[in-house]
Design a protein around this motif. Structure first.
Motif, PDB file in Angstrom:
ATOM      1  N   ARG A 169      -4.038  -1.903   5.361  1.00 47.87           N
ATOM      2  CA  ARG A 169      -5.272  -1.081   6.694  1.00 47.87           C
ATOM      3  C   ARG A 169      -3.826  -1.902   8.010  1.00 47.87           C
ATOM      4  O   ARG A 169      -3.439  -1.435   9.145  1.00 47.87           O
ATOM      5  CB  ARG A 169      -6.323  -1.234   7.192  1.00 47.87           C
ATOM      6  CG  ARG A 169      -7.444  -0.763   6.682  1.00 47.87           C
ATOM      7  CD  ARG A 169      -8.880  -1.121   6.904  1.00 47.87           C
ATOM      8  NE  ARG A 169      -9.090  -0.662   8.084  1.00 47.87           N
ATOM      9  CZ  ARG A 169      -9.191   0.890   8.320  1.00 47.87           C
ATOM     10  NH1 ARG A 169      -9.990   1.624   7.589  1.00 47.87           N
ATOM     11  NH2 ARG A 169      -9.931   1.584   9.580  1.00 47.87           N
ATOM     12  N   ASP A 170      -3.778  -3.331   8.028  1.00 48.76           N
ATOM     13  CA  ASP A 170      -3.024  -4.444   8.293  1.00 48.76           C
ATOM     14  C   ASP A 170      -1.413  -4.574   9.023  1.00 48.76           C
ATOM     15  O   ASP A 170      -1.218  -4.095   9.820  1.00 48.76           O
ATOM     16  CB  ASP A 170      -3.480  -6.182   8.624  1.00 48.76           C
ATOM     17  CG  ASP A 170      -5.216  -6.140   9.464  1.00 48.76           C
ATOM     18  OD1 ASP A 170      -5.488  -5.548  10.147  1.00 48.76           O
ATOM     19  OD2 ASP A 170      -5.418  -6.758   8.596  1.00 48.76           O
ATOM     20  N   PHE A 171      -1.380  -4.607   7.671  1.00 55.34           N
ATOM     21  CA  PHE A 171      -0.340  -4.275   7.338  1.00 55.34           C
ATOM     22  C   PHE A 171       0.552  -2.730   7.625  1.00 55.34           C
ATOM     23  O   PHE A 171       1.568  -2.820   8.632  1.00 55.34           O
ATOM     24  CB  PHE A 171      -0.080  -4.721   6.211  1.00 55.34           C
ATOM     25  CG  PHE A 171       1.946  -4.418   5.610  1.00 55.34           C
ATOM     26  CD1 PHE A 171       2.142  -5.644   5.907  1.00 55.34           C
ATOM     27  CD2 PHE A 171       2.319  -3.857   4.588  1.00 55.34           C
ATOM     28  CE1 PHE A 171       3.760  -5.574   5.706  1.00 55.34           C
ATOM     29  CE2 PHE A 171       3.861  -3.413   4.698  1.00 55.34           C
ATOM     30  CZ  PHE A 171       4.708  -4.975   5.610  1.00 55.34           C
ATOM     31  N   SER A 172      -0.635  -2.448   7.434  1.00 54.06           N
ATOM     32  CA  SER A 172       0.536  -0.286   7.458  1.00 54.06           C
ATOM     33  C   SER A 172       0.611  -0.217   8.950  1.00 54.06           C
ATOM     34  O   SER A 172       1.491   0.343   9.783  1.00 54.06           O
ATOM     35  CB  SER A 172      -0.598   0.776   7.116  1.00 54.06           C
ATOM     36  OG  SER A 172      -1.738   0.642   7.861  1.00 54.06           O
TER      37      SER A 172
ATOM     38  N   ILE B 162      -4.716   7.973   6.370  1.00 56.44           N
ATOM     39  CA  ILE B 162      -6.075   7.343   6.962  1.00 56.44           C
ATOM     40  C   ILE B 162      -6.679   6.326   7.220  1.00 56.44           C
ATOM     41  O   ILE B 162      -7.928   5.576   7.746  1.00 56.44           O
ATOM     42  CB  ILE B 162      -7.081   8.727   6.083  1.00 56.44           C
ATOM     43  CG1 ILE B 162      -6.844   8.312   4.462  1.00 56.44           C
ATOM     44  CG2 ILE B 162      -7.093   9.551   6.638  1.00 56.44           C
ATOM     45  CD1 ILE B 162      -8.429   9.311   3.646  1.00 56.44           C
ATOM     46  N   LYS B 163      -6.152   5.216   5.921  1.00 51.46           N
ATOM     47  CA  LYS B 163      -5.960   3.953   5.794  1.00 51.46           C
ATOM     48  C   LYS B 163      -5.615   3.273   6.752  1.00 51.46           C
ATOM     49  O   LYS B 163      -6.081   1.924   6.935  1.00 51.46           O
ATOM     50  CB  LYS B 163      -5.138   3.102   4.526  1.00 51.46           C
ATOM     51  CG  LYS B 163      -6.206   4.855   3.739  1.00 51.46           C
ATOM     52  CD  LYS B 163      -5.327   3.561   1.266  1.00 51.46           C
ATOM     53  CE  LYS B 163      -5.927   4.002   0.499  1.00 51.46           C
ATOM     54  NZ  LYS B 163      -4.846   4.051  -0.945  1.00 51.46           N
ATOM     55  N   SER B 164      -4.634   3.747   7.418  1.00 51.64           N
ATOM     56  CA  SER B 164      -4.017   2.813   8.608  1.00 51.64           C
ATOM     57  C   SER B 164      -4.915   3.078   9.476  1.00 51.64           C
ATOM     58  O   SER B 164      -6.291   3.825   9.721  1.00 51.64           O
ATOM     59  CB  SER B 164      -2.421   3.506   8.541  1.00 51.64           C
ATOM     60  OG  SER B 164      -2.199   2.771  10.144  1.00 51.64           O
ATOM     61  N   THR B 165      -4.856   1.594  10.782  1.00 50.62           N
ATOM     62  CA  THR B 165      -5.688   1.981  12.353  1.00 50.62           C
ATOM     63  C   THR B 165      -5.050   1.850  13.326  1.00 50.62           C
ATOM     64  O   THR B 165      -4.939   2.038  14.555  1.00 50.62           O
ATOM     65  CB  THR B 165      -5.961   0.699  12.739  1.00 50.62           C
ATOM     66  OG1 THR B 165      -5.182  -0.331  12.823  1.00 50.62           O
ATOM     67  CG2 THR B 165      -7.706  -0.127  10.857  1.00 50.62           C
TER      68      THR B 165
END
Length: 180
Positions: A68-71, A107-110
């Motif tokens: 999540r943080d990386f994307s 949907i996994k990204s913030t």
């Protein structure tokens, strides 16, 4: 040009999450410095070619990462480039818009809301570029319309689309019903 070489080399060879996070954090500041970017401090086409694959996490091999943080970092670094979209070649423009559309749907990204806000800005500044992708974007927004955190960004985007004839002139009946 040394800066550009160092950053693109880091994008292609670095596998340590902490180092890439540091680069992402400071790159946003650099990209907001329009004088430096426009004076040739960075080749935006090359930069995008190196950065866009990082938004597809399957292309990245890292140690010590949080997806999540990386994307989110990769997408958030792409967003300032929207202000330079007219300077990019047509293929890089296409890749940038598709990457941001993927960011909206990831949907996994913030960074979903920020990616949609960037596309909204793009629809205001360069509707002709975004017009090619608007039909698919509307379909994606329909799928996201029941996600509570995306409601306001979707409404902002739709309010821009309905006031821009270049974007809504080729809508199908179903797309018109969703937007209007």
């Amino acid at each position: 040009l040394l800066f550009e070489k160092v950053v693109t080399l880091a994008f292609t060879r670095e596998h340590n999450y902490g180092v890439l996070q540091c680069i992402f954090r400071h790159l946003n500041d650099v990209l907001y410095n329009k004088i430096w970017v426009l004076s040739g401090g960075i080749n935006l086409n090359t930069f995008c070619e190196r950065l866009i694959p990082l938004t597809n996490f399957d292309n990245v091999m890292l140690s010590g990462y949080e997806y999540r943080d990386f994307s989110a970092s990769a997408y958030l670094t792409l967003i300032p480039i929207i202000s330079y979209i007219k300077l990019l070649d047509s293929e890089t423009q296409r890749q940038l818009i598709l990457a941001l559309l993927n960011g909206v749907m990831d949907i996994k990204s913030t960074a979903n809301e920020e990616c949609l806000d960037a596309l909204t800005i793009c629809s205001l500044e360069t509707p002709a570029i975004l017009a090619r992708y608007i039909a698919g974007m509307i379909e994606d927004l329909k799928r996201l319309s029941n996600v509570q955190s995306m409601a306001v960004p979707i409404l902002k985007c739709i309010s821009v689309i309905i006031h821009e004839p270049q974007l809504n002139s080729d809508f199908t009946h179903q797309q018109n019903m969703f937007v209007f």
